[in-house]
Design a protein around this motif. Structure first.
Motif, short mmCIF file in Angstrom:
data_model
loop_
_atom_site.label_atom_id
_atom_site.label_comp_id
_atom_site.label_asym_id
_atom_site.label_seq_id
_atom_site.Cartn_x
_atom_site.Cartn_y
_atom_site.Cartn_z
N PRO A 2 0.83 -1.21 0.00
CA PRO A 2 0.00 0.00 0.00
C PRO A 2 0.85 1.25 0.00
N LEU A 14 -8.12 4.63 8.52
CA LEU A 14 -7.07 3.87 7.83
C LEU A 14 -6.52 2.75 8.71
N ILE A 15 -6.45 3.00 10.03
CA ILE A 15 -5.92 1.99 10.94
C ILE A 15 -6.95 0.88 11.18
N ARG A 16 -8.18 1.26 11.51
CA ARG A 16 -9.18 0.25 11.86
C ARG A 16 -9.59 -0.60 10.67
N ARG A 17 -9.50 -0.09 9.47
CA ARG A 17 -9.76 -0.91 8.28
C ARG A 17 -8.77 -2.06 8.18
N ARG A 18 -7.55 -1.82 8.64
CA ARG A 18 -6.51 -2.84 8.56
C ARG A 18 -6.43 -3.70 9.82
N TYR A 19 -6.91 -3.18 10.93
CA TYR A 19 -6.78 -3.88 12.22
C TYR A 19 -8.18 -4.07 12.80
N GLN A 20 -8.89 -5.05 12.31
CA GLN A 20 -10.28 -5.28 12.71
C GLN A 20 -10.33 -6.25 13.89
N ARG A 27 3.20 5.99 7.51
CA ARG A 27 2.62 4.82 6.87
C ARG A 27 1.64 4.13 7.81
N PRO A 28 0.36 4.01 7.42
CA PRO A 28 -0.60 3.29 8.28
C PRO A 28 -0.28 1.80 8.38
N ASP A 29 0.30 1.21 7.34
CA ASP A 29 0.63 -0.22 7.43
C ASP A 29 1.75 -0.47 8.43
N VAL A 85 0.06 -0.40 11.84
CA VAL A 85 -0.68 -1.63 12.10
C VAL A 85 0.26 -2.77 12.47
#
Length: 455
Positions: free
Chosen positions: A129, A143-149, A223-225, A228
């Protein structure tokens, strides 16, 4: 505070007196057959569409003032000013004040002028990404919660700054975080007393425990990734509402050489790339110092051909190798800073042409040797291999300590400086975490089994 004093403070007239000389303070009177309502807001920081759609239009659609008052009170984001100070904070934070039937309701109408999600600029990757954090905290949390559910991802918020009132969010995985580190972070943020807070780098300076240090002990990333991935390792992310960067802590020395590409590549390739970066750091620190040591103190260590080659290239240089190295490295620092400060359209071209002209002219004039030009180029390239700029800047400064040690004691000085450098790293802690350990946890798979980790 007595109830009567609270009523007197939280009034439209009192708020207007406190906001005197606010040219952007707007007051409107809404009149309908069902009754009247007063509207007060600062138009430069409120969204007119929210005010029209959520405050004004419902007033004329609802024919009962009591129902309208209940609508405002139950709307998400609305608050009731309990004290005068609280009411002023809400107004300055983008809330609109609605006065109806002797009751004040503060409605969230903040206009957040931020850029949209764009490509990251400081931590480029070849795969994976490419989106970056923005200056809007709500967007960053998305952006964070979309990746860390996960239900274990917790968030705490607070306001920091007596004037700026910057919203700060603390994110962590409750099942993996070290709660002692979390408590220490809460204590440091809770005791922070400053007026203005605008950037993550500022907050990083305030929460560190040691004022004099060489290496960064937190990661500032866009970077949000990366955020995460570090949350899954049990680390804590601190995010501000006014900056597109997040602070990650605690960190270790090894974390600064991890690029997000390493997580996508084959394991062998990822380890090889990390080894290249560590080798680049070693070359940045040691090459200039070894050049000074071998040229001025210990030429007998290198092969005769290399010693003669260096002596031939320095035949016209009128000063010691120490001065030669300093001149070229300082000129390289000038070019690096110029490339950062110049406009993007001309920055790379100006610094590239300037570097070529300066290097060729200095060699032709006999001020520096040809080998020195090669060495400075290698040092500059290897320094930029570090994925995170904070560590890159630290290494840029630290290489001068090795050069000074080499100029004073030769190769012995380089060895002594290296030993001291290693001892310093081994003695450091990042929120209680040993800074020079090789891995933050045994493995990412084991981190989920650890409750809080070891400190």
């Amino acid at each position: 505070m007595p109830a009567q004093q609270i009523v007197e403070e939280v009034s439209v007239q009192w708020i207007k007196e406190q906001l005197d000389h606010f040219a952007d303070l707007e007051e409107r009177m809404l009149t309908a057959p069902s009754g009247k309502a007063g509207l007060l807001y600062i138009k430069s920081i409120t969204d007119p569409q929210i005010i029209n759609r959520s405050i004004i239009a419902p007033f004329y659609e609802i024919d009962n003032t009591q129902v309208y008052s209940d609508y405002l009170s139950s709307y998400p984001g609305s608050e009731e000013g309990k004290t005068g100070q609280h009411a002023l904070e809400l107004m300055l934070g983008g809330y609109a004040c609605v006065h109806i039937e002797g009751k004040l309701c503060f409605f969230d109408a903040l206009k957040a002028e931020t850029r949209s999600v764009s490509e990251n600029m400081t931590e480029s990757v070849t795969q994976g990404p490419s989106d970056a954090l923005t200056e809007n905290l709500a967007v960053n949390l998305n952006l964070i919660r979309r990746r860390y559910q996960s239900t274990e991802l917790k968030m705490e918020s607070m306001l920091i700054g007596n004037i700026s009132r910057t919203k700060v969010a603390i994110l962590y995985d409750d099942s993996r975080v070290n709660h002692q580190v979390l408590d220490e972070l809460r204590e440091r943020l809770g005791t922070l007393r400053i007026d203005i807070l605008q950037a993550s780098g500022e907050l990083e300076k305030y929460i560190r425990s040691d004022k004099l240090r060489i290496f960064p002990k937190t990661i500032v990333t866009e970077r949000p990734d990366r955020v995460v991935f570090n949350l899954a390792e049990g680390k804590i992310a601190v995010m501000l509402d006014t900056t597109g960067y997040a602070i990650l802590l605690p960190v270790i020395f090894n974390d600064f050489f991890v690029a997000m590409d390493d997580k996508i590549q084959l394991p062998f390739v990822g380890r090889f790339l990390k080894l290249l970066r560590i080798t680049g750091v070693a070359m940045t620190l040691w090459l200039p110092a070894l050049y000074v040591a071998f040229t001025s103190y210990n030429p007998e260590i290198v092969r005769v051909q290399i010693a003669l080659l260096i002596a031939g290239s320095r035949a016209t240089v009128p000063y010691p190798s120490f001065v030669e190295v300093l001149i070229m490295l300082v000129m390289m620092e000038f070019l690096t800073e110029a490339s950062l400060r110049l406009p993007r359209a001309i920055g790379p071209t100006a610094t590239t042409v300037g570097g070529l002209i300066l290097g060729q002219a200095a060699t032709a004039a006999g001020l520096v040797g040809n080998i020195m030009i090669i060495l400075v180029s290698v040092v500059a390239i290897s320094n930029f291999m570090i994925p995170l700029n904070m560590m890159s800047f630290s290494i840029r400064v630290l290489k001068y300590l090795f050069i000074i040690a080499a100029a004073a004691l030769g190769l012995v000085g380089v060895v002594v400086c290296l030993v001291g450098f290693t001892m310093y790293l081994c003695s450091q802690r990042s929120f209680g975490q040993p800074y020079f350990k090789m891995f933050f946890l045994d493995s990412l798979g084991n981190s989920g089994k650890q409750k809080g980790g070891g400190r």
